[in-house]
Design an enzyme around this catalytic site. Sequence first.
Site, PDB file in Angstrom:
ATOM      1  N   LYS A 209       0.849  -1.045   0.049  1.00 46.17           N
ATOM      2  CA  LYS A 209      -0.125  -0.044   0.130  1.00 46.17           C
ATOM      3  C   LYS A 209       0.768   1.182   0.152  1.00 46.17           C
ATOM      4  CE  LYS A 209      -3.583   2.395   2.640  1.00 46.17           C
ATOM      5  NZ  LYS A 209      -4.397   2.348   3.873  1.00 46.17           N
ATOM      6  N   GLU A 215      10.782  -4.420   4.639  1.00 36.63           N
ATOM      7  CA  GLU A 215      10.521  -6.165   4.226  1.00 36.63           C
ATOM      8  C   GLU A 215      10.272  -5.937   2.775  1.00 36.63           C
ATOM      9  OE1 GLU A 215       8.903  -4.611   6.613  1.00 36.63           O
ATOM     10  OE2 GLU A 215       8.952  -5.903   8.418  1.00 36.63           O
ATOM     11  N   GLY A 270      -4.688  -1.818   5.088  1.00 39.54           N
ATOM     12  CA  GLY A 270      -4.005  -3.304   4.633  1.00 39.54           C
ATOM     13  C   GLY A 270      -4.684  -4.410   4.750  1.00 39.54           C
ATOM     14  N   ARG A 271      -5.035  -4.413   6.148  1.00 37.87           N
ATOM     15  CA  ARG A 271      -5.672  -5.858   6.517  1.00 37.87           C
ATOM     16  C   ARG A 271      -7.290  -6.140   6.046  1.00 37.87           C
ATOM     17  NH1 ARG A 271      -4.696  -2.465  10.523  1.00 37.87           N
ATOM     18  NH2 ARG A 271      -6.548  -1.542  12.020  1.00 37.87           N
ATOM     19  N   GLU A 356      -4.723  -6.767  14.916  1.00 34.60           N
ATOM     20  CA  GLU A 356      -4.130  -5.214  14.437  1.00 34.60           C
ATOM     21  C   GLU A 356      -5.258  -4.585  14.487  1.00 34.60           C
ATOM     22  OE1 GLU A 356      -2.527  -4.063  10.382  1.00 34.60           O
ATOM     23  OE2 GLU A 356      -0.431  -4.684  11.327  1.00 34.60           O
ATOM     24  N   HIS A 387      -5.119 -33.239  17.431  1.00 33.02           N
ATOM     25  CA  HIS A 387      -3.948 -34.016  18.125  1.00 33.02           C
ATOM     26  C   HIS A 387      -2.569 -33.265  18.479  1.00 33.02           C
ATOM     27  CE1 HIS A 387      -5.788 -37.627  16.548  1.00 33.02           C
ATOM     28  NE2 HIS A 387      -6.352 -36.567  15.425  1.00 33.02           N
ATOM     29  N   LYS A 507       9.412  -0.483  14.278  1.00 35.47           N
ATOM     30  CA  LYS A 507       9.978  -0.221  12.899  1.00 35.47           C
ATOM     31  C   LYS A 507      11.090   0.839  13.106  1.00 35.47           C
ATOM     32  CE  LYS A 507       5.876  -0.763  10.225  1.00 35.47           C
ATOM     33  NZ  LYS A 507       4.874  -0.194   9.256  1.00 35.47           N
TER      34      LYS A 507
END
Length: 540
Positions: A209, A215, A270-271, A356, A387, A507
């Site tokens: 965005k 990253e 973003g999410r 978030e 399990h 950050k």
Amino acid sequence: MTTAKPFDRTDAYLSLSLHASAMKHKHLRDLFRMDSDRGETYVAQGAGLYLDYSKHIIADNTLRLLEQLAEQRQLSEHIAAMFRGDKINSTEDRAVLHVALRAPRDATIMVDGQNVVPEVHAVLDKMSQFAERVRGGEWRGHTGKRIKNIVNIGIGGSDLGPVMAYEALRPFSARDMVFRFVSNVDGSDFAEAVRDLDANETLFIVASKTFTTLETMANANLARQWALATLSDPAAIAKHFVAVSTNEKAVREFGIDPANMFGFWDWVGGRYSMDSAIGLSTMLAIGPAHFRAMLDGFHAMDEHFRTAPYLQNLPVIMGLLTVYYVNFFEVGSIAVLPYDQYLKRFPAYLQQLTMESNGKSVTREGERVGYPTGPVYWGEPGTNGQHSFHQLIHQGTARIPCDFIGFKHTHNPLGEHHAFLLANMLAQAEALAFGKTYEQLRFEGVNEDLIPHRLFDGNRPSSTILADQLTPATLGSLIALYEHSVFTQGVIWGINSFDQWGVELGKVLAKRIIPELQNPAAPLRHDSSTNALIRYLRQA
Ligand code: F6P
């Protein structure tokens, strides 16, 4: 909108506190015994989904009080404000309009005096044309080879949605193409994603965005070097890199032609962006028609959320139940357990969406909250989880409400697998709710010493969400269900579910530490722990 009383000062909150202290002494066994129709009463349906919420520690008056809470917190006014394009993300002064991403072509949604729906469809059309050209072999790589590999580079909302949707919709995907997703700024992620790919046949989607995320930019630069190592000619970038972003300037500076950029808008968080151009990899995988079917599924749930009365409204019911447990039953986490292998990344996707959004400690007005907010969401597909961690859900000391998700039809009807899978899902919800009593164990002849260990208290709540089959439309509905449940929770708690200031400090500190790690002579002025850790790592 008139000012509502703060959450913990509403009449409904006070009544719910009293009511919940009484409900804590009730057991689901008794609630089901007293009302034999409960399993058919506490259900709701919408946008192709069936929600059974009967296995919650609730009664009719719980629902009435939760409904009052929604009214006293003006939920419907907040819903209207979101759909209207009001700037409800107050700390960023932005509208919150992921619902516009799936609005029909003829809808009107205004932001700053402009109808945004035509722009949304213009981008969708551009994505569709591009996807058809790549899938059909018309868009070729620089050396004339057909594009067979798509590598999406992005992180957070620019990765989790695309990878989740790709996995979920594999039965609808182009099986002759390879899809990879690189997110982490760990060179191993990139190295493993491309190690067997031919750059001549590979297209990178740089999805960000902001187009500034460390990253993603680091991985995009690596990808450019990797591609040029084979393709040599910088002109090749135009055929092997496209961008998805709101930041055209940064895209151009990176060297991607804005003609190969797919835009979206600051009113898409973003999410909440997997159905925007961020979903380009999804569209390349499943094709434009299935992508639009997914958008229709989202939209069907949007309409259900916007119009259904609170107690028939799936996201509202789920959101209110979450508030009920978090604030009145000291619940700290919710497990999401899809009984469908294709949904294996769904819990990871929901982690960002839920945490978030609602991991906040201040109200929209900046007051510190005096009550718990966003719970931890986590999970794994069933039956694998059974399990592993289900032991704790059945017999541990924490109460963890579970969302079971299952489908009537499988895409792979092999052997008796599907019956086994669904039987296990239903059995887990039944065991959690009703448990196994001392008397039952004695009757079965279990040794007295072992009875405490083999006892199942039960009374552990769960919802079961069912649908016909995991299709693009169902996936859209399911995601929108959780989006709007998160919204409902945020409105009740009075927090802003749409900013994420909590990710910033780390950050900034990382940017300071990078040169300190790279230069062994750089002076260290952190706390003694951070200094010592940097010194240790510098030895590499
Ligand atoms: O760091 C958090 C975050 O801003 C998320 O909200 C977002 O989804 C992710 O980073 C990626 O951001 P971008 O798409 O701008 O690269």
